[in-house]
Design an enzyme around this catalytic site. Sequence first.
Site, PDB file in Angstrom:
ATOM      1  N   ASN A  41      28.411  34.424-119.362  1.00  0.00           N
ATOM      2  CA  ASN A  41      27.334  34.385-120.364  1.00  0.00           C
ATOM      3  C   ASN A  41      27.502  33.191-121.280  1.00  0.00           C
ATOM      4  OD1 ASN A  41      29.207  36.731-121.211  1.00  0.00           O
ATOM      5  ND2 ASN A  41      28.001  36.632-123.061  1.00  0.00           N
ATOM      6  N   ASP A  42      27.538  33.346-122.566  1.00  0.00           N
ATOM      7  CA  ASP A  42      27.374  32.214-123.495  1.00  0.00           C
ATOM      8  C   ASP A  42      28.279  31.002-123.216  1.00  0.00           C
ATOM      9  OD1 ASP A  42      26.359  34.537-124.542  1.00  0.00           O
ATOM     10  OD2 ASP A  42      27.526  34.489-126.374  1.00  0.00           O
TER      11      ASP A  42
HETATM   12  C1  FRU Z   1      25.732  36.836-126.998  1.00  0.00           C
HETATM   13  C2  FRU Z   1      26.952  37.720-127.189  1.00  0.00           C
HETATM   14  C3  FRU Z   1      27.764  37.278-128.390  1.00  0.00           C
HETATM   15  C4  FRU Z   1      29.145  37.766-128.045  1.00  0.00           C
HETATM   16  C5  FRU Z   1      29.192  37.519-126.565  1.00  0.00           C
HETATM   17  C6  FRU Z   1      30.020  38.501-125.792  1.00  0.00           C
HETATM   18  O1  FRU Z   1      25.270  36.819-125.696  1.00  0.00           O
HETATM   19  O2  FRU Z   1      26.594  39.078-127.295  1.00  0.00           O
HETATM   20  O3  FRU Z   1      27.299  37.755-129.630  1.00  0.00           O
HETATM   21  O4  FRU Z   1      30.153  37.073-128.721  1.00  0.00           O
HETATM   22  O5  FRU Z   1      27.858  37.569-126.101  1.00  0.00           O
HETATM   23  O6  FRU Z   1      30.123  38.130-124.452  1.00  0.00           O
END
Ligand code: FRU
Length: 483
Positions: A41-42
């Site tokens: 993800n991020d």
């Molecule tokens: C955003 C999020 C962040 C968190 C991360 C966890 O997509 O929810 O707020 O730090 O992903 O993977």
Amino acid sequence: MNDLIKLYKSVISEEEGKLEEINKDYWRLGYHLMPPVGWLNDPNGLCEFKGLYHVFYQYAPTNADGGLKFWGHYTTKDFINWTKHDVAIYPDQVFDLHGVFSGSSFIEDGKMYCYYTGTVMREGYNDNYEVEGMEQNTILITSEDGFNFSDKKLILTNDNYPNMSWHVRDPKVWKENDNYYMVLGGRSEEGEGCILLYISKDKENWNYLNTIKTNERFGYMWECPNIFNINGNIVLITCPQGVPQDDVDIVNVHQCGYFVIEGDLTGQDYKFSNFIPLDRGFDMYAPQSFIDSKGRRILIGWLSISDTPFGYPTIKNGWNHCLSIPRELSFEDGRLIQKPLSELKDLRNEEFKFKVLDGKINKELFLDKYEMIIDFETSPSEVFINLRKDINISYLNNDKVLKLSFGRSGYGRNERKVNIENLENLRIFIDTSSIEIFINGGREVFSSRVFPNKEDKGINIFGRNLNAEGVVYSMKDFNYFRS
Ligand code: FRU
């Protein structure tokens, strides 16, 4: 190395042993960063450090549908040739045991400072990511070379977040004058989305300074805040959750956009603009930006959205998600402009120029990974663009609406739209399972995953009062190296 890291390393290396098999999936992308296996993800810790760009990212190697989070790690000099490194940060301490969540890097005096959120599920934790949440600690870890990291230092805990729920995370740090500042995204006790601002003189000891929010409640939680000055304008990019949908600007399950802020963020005398979506497609979230040595503000986002109910069809193939192409930000007329990073031009392979005269394209092209640029002589009355048989982009001058729609390749997601007064140009990036459309020089952008069949390759353009010139470049794939 502690025993837990040894264990993680062996589990991850076993999982990554499936890479060759996973790479057989047609939807693996050519020029977008993906998790080697499992889930991404991020983007995290984006920076340029000692001649290399570092892209860390939320990585759950053991489960393509999400799971325990690590910081995965890629580096590049040119955004084309990428080196995949071992996981950079493991959840191995009592204060980050249940996930190394998102965060940022700050570079100073030849040292990389990574700030991130370490999560811990307390006993009796009720799996409610909305209200209850987990312990969310702010942690600092440093590196002299970008690859070997110091011991971790716990710098803030939930006790240091005043009047907040358990949800406070995603630190982003910058320097101004002689002070260091940090923002964290959060949900207040009253259930309002907001950001916390901290100040430090030494990058390790932080004092609470302010809680920054809109006058009227705007959702219950703001994730991944990113504040920066661009041409003298203060912009806060963030991802608000819980904002009621309105069919125009608030259309996805969670939002990704920005406010332009005037005034003094350290006091109460500041003013937010309206919320402006950063993207109009189905997939753009948690973007992070940084300044490189050329002075460019570069933004990369996650091509998905947290909590989306959409079932991405690659999960069953052992992997999920990718990052966006990097974009350079600028600011004009009160808005952010996004332009694909110039280095991407080096991915161009063959060039096909075409003309659209009286609404008909003079070339048949069969490609599945390409960049296409169309310049309209004057804003057309109608234009319909059909790509890969199943992706449609239309613009009707009557209602001034540009639409992106998918047939079966959308797997149930069908339409997104935006108002465009005059259509001047389009720059479209198609990969095996993504599309990113930059409209009128990047004033509006649509980013989405989309899953056409391998055989679906045509490009068709037709319309009324439509005279345009264009070019299509087939795109090369990234080169990957192992560290
Ligand atoms: C955003 C999020 C962040 C968190 C991360 C966890 O997509 O929810 O707020 O730090 O992903 O993977």
